[in-house]
Design a protein around this motif. Sequence first.
Motif: not given
Length: 397
Positions: A61-83
């Motif tokens: 569906d137009g999104d063929s560049e496969l990747a894993i992304r890590l994002n964090f928010d130190a203030e909210a104390n969260t970590l997000t792992i997306s693919d």
Amino acid sequence: MSSTAQKETLGFQTEVKQLLHLMIHSLYSNKEIFLRELISNASDAADKMRFAALADGDLYDGDSELAIRLNFDAEANTLTISDNGIGMNRDDVIEHLGTIAKSGTADFLQNLTGDQQKDSQLIGQFGVGFYSSFIVAKEVEVLTRKAGSSASEGVHWRSAGEGEFTIETVELAQRGTSIILHLKDDEKEFADAFRLRNLVRKYSDHISIPVIMPKQHMGEEEPTEPEEETVNAATSLWTRSRSDIKDDEYQEFYKHISHDFQDALSWSHNKVEGKLDYTSLLYLPSKAPFDLWQREANRGLKLYVQRVFIMDETEQFLPTYLRFMKGIVDSNDLSLNVSREILQKDPVIDSMRSALTKRVLDMLEKMAKKDADKYALFWQEFGQVLKEGPAEDFANK
């Protein structure tokens, strides 16, 4: 039906509750492995996406560049792992995140002793996977949408890792999976750029797709547009030259493909060119899995064709008496749309099977001659299985 009407609260399978409790307490001393497990799962989802798209390119569906992304928010104390891998639908989520589908779960749980050190080894043999999130998170959210489904078929799963979880249908613009960890108050280190980068390089450098994080600008002015950078090597480890690969890289790759907790006892990495053209990377585990003697247990090698993942647990490459071996085979001699049925009839597979069997037996013979102590460890774990060999070989003649 509105999304709120589709929100429900479900209970974890009893075994999951037991495993979660044990894992949180027994694995705490090695808590950072949760990141390796979640990145490995995201990498598997990308492999499955690539394979599904071989048959139906529209799934991208137009999104063929496969990747894993890590994002964090130190203030909210969260970590997000997306693919942006294959994603899950509602049924997949309930099956994968609410139950343990592996064979022999009951036997496994009966073997737990209450001794943290022994239990952590056993849990390591079981494969920790997604549930390791709860070692560091007080609550986990999963947002996911399966490739090929519509934006209205997204799923939101949420749990504090105790008795139950909620699941709800939501609108999601993109396919794939995001796991949001609401970190425990004393786990702030995992919402830190420097710490996360080091962990990715330590555990996931060999993952064959990019692991991307927001770029840090030390002492510089932050750019108006946020920038990203790839923090891992992102090359298939088995395609590299043996002389370029360090032992700890081989060991991390073993843990990635096997979800084992402990180092492999030995391995053999070979590129074969000539009549057949393939690369194999075979590992001998140091401990027998708890389900070694169960007929329906998962076993076999991972099959890649020209670096594209094709299938897990490909049993055709090794005889049953070598079912404890883990590893990958990457062939240039098979077609990308190969199936299990075709594998059973392909003469190329027979040649590869006898060559790979010989490779494993040579590895064991060398070990017996050169490292008797190591061989004794192997024999203690797998000797009984290996004894099936001559009988099977005779029956196949």
